[in-house]
Design a protein around this motif. Structure first.
Motif, mmCIF file in Angstrom:
data_model
loop_
_atom_site.group_PDB
_atom_site.id
_atom_site.type_symbol
_atom_site.label_atom_id
_atom_site.label_comp_id
_atom_site.label_asym_id
_atom_site.label_seq_id
_atom_site.Cartn_x
_atom_site.Cartn_y
_atom_site.Cartn_z
ATOM 1 N N VAL A 294 0.716 -1.492 -0.159
ATOM 2 C CA VAL A 294 0.073 0.150 -0.274
ATOM 3 C C VAL A 294 0.893 1.595 -0.062
ATOM 4 N N LYS A 295 2.036 1.123 0.860
ATOM 5 C CA LYS A 295 2.664 2.283 1.084
ATOM 6 C C LYS A 295 3.706 2.556 -0.667
ATOM 7 N N ASP A 296 3.304 1.929 -1.378
ATOM 8 C CA ASP A 296 4.122 2.412 -2.661
ATOM 9 C C ASP A 296 3.000 3.175 -3.598
ATOM 10 N N VAL A 297 2.113 2.420 -3.400
ATOM 11 C CA VAL A 297 0.908 3.386 -4.076
ATOM 12 C C VAL A 297 1.339 4.962 -4.129
ATOM 13 N N ASP A 298 1.577 5.316 -5.574
ATOM 14 C CA ASP A 298 1.594 7.156 -5.236
ATOM 15 C C ASP A 298 0.089 7.562 -5.609
ATOM 16 N N LEU A 299 0.169 8.789 -5.376
ATOM 17 C CA LEU A 299 -1.274 9.536 -4.823
ATOM 18 C C LEU A 299 -0.791 10.743 -5.452
ATOM 19 N N GLU A 300 0.767 10.887 -6.312
ATOM 20 C CA GLU A 300 1.084 12.328 -7.322
ATOM 21 C C GLU A 300 -0.086 12.485 -7.965
ATOM 22 N N GLU A 301 -0.387 13.821 -8.724
ATOM 23 C CA GLU A 301 -1.102 14.242 -9.386
ATOM 24 C C GLU A 301 -0.187 14.916 -10.604
ATOM 25 N N SER A 302 -0.609 14.525 -12.058
ATOM 26 C CA SER A 302 -0.133 15.521 -13.274
ATOM 27 C C SER A 302 -0.682 16.762 -12.953
ATOM 28 N N TYR A 303 0.036 17.743 -13.531
ATOM 29 C CA TYR A 303 -0.904 18.838 -13.501
ATOM 30 C C TYR A 303 -2.000 19.530 -15.489
ATOM 31 N N GLY A 304 -2.514 19.868 -15.175
ATOM 32 C CA GLY A 304 -2.979 20.544 -16.295
ATOM 33 C C GLY A 304 -4.283 21.587 -16.600
ATOM 34 N N LEU A 305 -5.489 20.914 -17.276
ATOM 35 C CA LEU A 305 -6.287 22.129 -16.653
ATOM 36 C C LEU A 305 -7.183 20.474 -15.967
ATOM 37 N N VAL A 306 -7.115 19.855 -16.054
ATOM 38 C CA VAL A 306 -7.152 18.517 -15.276
ATOM 39 C C VAL A 306 -6.450 17.638 -14.687
ATOM 40 N N SER A 307 -6.086 17.288 -13.432
ATOM 41 C CA SER A 307 -5.330 16.457 -13.049
ATOM 42 C C SER A 307 -5.572 14.800 -13.087
ATOM 43 N N PRO A 308 -4.771 14.318 -13.616
ATOM 44 C CA PRO A 308 -5.796 13.252 -13.327
ATOM 45 C C PRO A 308 -4.256 12.465 -12.669
ATOM 46 N N LYS A 309 -4.221 11.115 -12.283
ATOM 47 C CA LYS A 309 -2.717 10.436 -10.754
ATOM 48 C C LYS A 309 -2.331 10.492 -12.405
ATOM 49 N N LYS A 310 -0.672 10.690 -11.819
ATOM 50 C CA LYS A 310 0.242 11.216 -13.177
ATOM 51 C C LYS A 310 0.820 8.916 -13.044
ATOM 52 N N THR A 311 0.797 8.740 -11.776
ATOM 53 C CA THR A 311 1.571 7.151 -12.190
ATOM 54 C C THR A 311 0.000 5.994 -12.406
ATOM 55 N N PRO A 312 0.154 4.724 -13.366
ATOM 56 C CA PRO A 312 -0.597 4.592 -13.871
ATOM 57 C C PRO A 312 -1.596 3.798 -12.561
ATOM 58 N N LEU A 313 -2.590 3.708 -12.679
ATOM 59 C CA LEU A 313 -2.707 2.652 -11.157
ATOM 60 C C LEU A 313 -3.110 0.917 -11.842
ATOM 61 N N LEU A 314 -1.975 0.713 -10.990
ATOM 62 C CA LEU A 314 -1.720 -0.683 -11.454
ATOM 63 C C LEU A 314 -2.760 -1.923 -10.848
ATOM 64 N N LEU A 315 -3.492 -2.613 -10.914
ATOM 65 C CA LEU A 315 -4.414 -3.486 -10.206
ATOM 66 C C LEU A 315 -5.092 -4.750 -10.626
ATOM 67 N N ILE A 316 -4.888 -5.971 -9.442
ATOM 68 C CA ILE A 316 -5.719 -6.934 -10.097
ATOM 69 C C ILE A 316 -6.686 -7.562 -9.468
ATOM 70 N N PRO A 317 -7.825 -7.172 -10.396
ATOM 71 C CA PRO A 317 -8.936 -7.579 -10.333
ATOM 72 C C PRO A 317 -8.586 -8.995 -9.632
#
Length: 492
Positions: free
Chosen positions: A463-486
């Motif tokens: 959990v501590k490895d999940v990056d919470l940083e946003e990219s900047y633009g008019l809209v700010s998406p998550k900077k690092t892709p969220l990789l999860l296993i369903p």
């Protein structure tokens, strides 16, 4: 010699008069010659402005080149801008690259406050964003979410990580293309470059462009930084997609009852837009807003929600328990189910609070001299509303950096523009009209993800490895892709 004494005297007395009539501007940080405060913005202007506002106040003066600006950072000052003085503050300054991408401000988001703007807004709200119209597109949302779920089931069977950023943006893009354009994203000219083009457009539209602050040398600077070329690349990709979509409508009369069909009728004069006759550039400008706003509202909101859920196992467990108790063994999940999911609503509100998609609202321009909080705001001043600062204000929110959906329990605060503590979609005349359309997809997607699957991080990741940083633009998406296993649940 006496001539120069006269000149010096005139300059001296003129400076005294200027000082005596100087506006009572809001306080602000010291500025450098020529560039003003631009050097203090950094890569995430919303964060830099928030930090400066903690020292200089909730209404703060800044200078960007030759442009004078103020920043509102608290619910009270934001309310003054978006409600009390909404009419005086709801126009836009001219911005070079948004003007290019919107076909010289033929759109809704960046155009000046005018009769044209009012007619376009009325048309889009009535034709696309009413509750009845949003509901009429429910079958498209369910169809696309169904395909998305099937992809997740396949990934679960292979125990393969999924890039949720990419898949969720593509899901929202597929819905918008069918709803607004009457075509499938798959097979279109944007299919393979969709994520890159949309993100590039957001970076261009949210940029602090030198061309806007330095009239003589600004465009040269933007060419050196690459902003000009990025704008042209994005514009050409979007323009080609719009041409393709419009051509399909012209060649196939069976594609109708969507926004392109309506706009083409207006071009032909079959139906009106007040006193305005639409051109092809008007049509494309309006389509741009539909495409971009519809995509980012839903796709990135669900990504951020899943990011915070996976990093807060307690909240994830509680949200899933509620969804599974309410839905039980239903095979088909409907949008009406959200009405019974009180905790999930809190999760969505908290997601929009901690990660507002538009952290800095598109700048406004004062159309006349006004006074806010006792300070003078001269005509032509650019006005920034820092939503990110409002949502992180410790005087408004306890533990603002923490993800705590329970803060909305027994609270009347909502995100629909009436509560100035929570304004992810803005407020007033310039509020995002597509809120209902975007959030409908957010709800049904998130319910499916929580009901049908359990989730785990890729092997070796905590959990501590999940990056919470946003990219900047008019809209700010998550900077690092969220990789999860369903992980398949027993009823999937």
């Amino acid at each position: 010699m006496s001539f120069w004494y006269i000149i010096i005297a005139i300059v001296f007395f003129a400076s005294l008069i200027a000082k005596s009539t100087k506006n009572n501007l809001p306080p602000g940080p010291p500025r450098l010659p020529i560039i003003g405060n631009l050097y203090q913005l950094g890569t995430k202007p919303q964060r830099s402005m928030f930090k400066l506002s903690e020292k200089y106040g909730s209404l703060m003066s800044l200078k960007f080149g030759y442009v004078s600006a103020v920043v509102a950072s608290t619910p009270d000052t934001v309310k003054d801008v978006l409600k009390t003085f909404d009419v005086e503050c709801c126009s836009r300054p001219y911005m070079t690259y948004p003007a290019r991408i919107t076909y010289n401000l033929k759109d809704l988001a960046f155009s000046f406050y005018s009769k044209y703007w009012r007619e376009v807004r009325k048309m889009t709200v009535v034709e696309l964003y009413t509750a009845k119209r949003v509901k009429s597109f429910q079958h498209i949302r369910q169809e696309e979410v169904g395909s998305f779920v099937q992809f997740m089931i396949q990934s679960a069977s292979l125990e393969r990580p999924v890039n949720l950023n990419r898949k969720l943006v593509k899901l929202s893009g597929s819905v918008i293309c069918k709803v607004g354009f009457g075509i499938c994203l798959e097979g279109s000219k944007l299919e393979n470059a969709y994520e890159e083009v949309i993100q590039g457009a957001m970076e261009v539209l949210g940029s602090f462009a030198a061309a806007d602050y330095f009239p003589v040398v600004g465009k040269i600077i933007d060419r050196i930084t690459g902003l000009h070329n990025k704008c042209e690349k994005v514009f050409k990709a979007l323009d080609s997609f719009f041409d393709q979509s419009i051509q399909q409508h012209l060649e196939d009369p069976s594609i109708k009852d969507d926004i392109i069909d309506l706009l083409l009728k207006m071009e032909r004069g079959e139906t009106g837009l007040g006193e305005f006759q639409l051109t092809r550039d008007n049509t494309k400008g309006i389509l741009l807003n539909l495409l971009i706003a519809g995509v980012d509202t839903s796709g990135h909101t669900v990504t951020w929600a899943m990011t915070h859920l996976i990093t807060n196992p307690r909240v994830l467990k509680k949200a899933q328990a509620e969804v599974r108790e309410v839905i039980k063994n239903k095979d088909t999940i409907t949008e009406e189910d959200i009405e019974r999911l009180e905790y999930l609503k809190m999760v969505i509100k908290e997601t929009l609070r901690i990660n507002p998609l538009v952290p800095l609202l598109i700048p406004r321009e004062a159309s006349k001299d006004i006074k806010i909080g006792g300070y003078d705001i001269p005509k032509k001043t650019w006005i920034y509303v820092n939503i990110w600062a409002v949502h992180r204000n410790p005087n408004v929110w306890k533990d603002p950096e923490a993800f705590i959906p329970e803060r909305f329990m027994d609270s009347e605060i909502d995100y629909k523009g009436l509560n100035f503590e929570l304004l992810p979609f803005g407020s007033g005349r310039r509020m995002c009209p597509g809120l209902g359309m975007g959030m409908a997809l957010v709800h049904v997607t998130l319910i499916n993800l929580l009901y049908r699957f359990d989730w785990k991080l890729p092997e070796g990741m905590e959990v501590k490895d999940v990056d919470l940083e946003e990219s900047y633009g008019l809209v700010s998406p998550k900077k690092t892709p969220l990789l999860l296993i369903p992980v398949l649940t027993q009823w999937t």
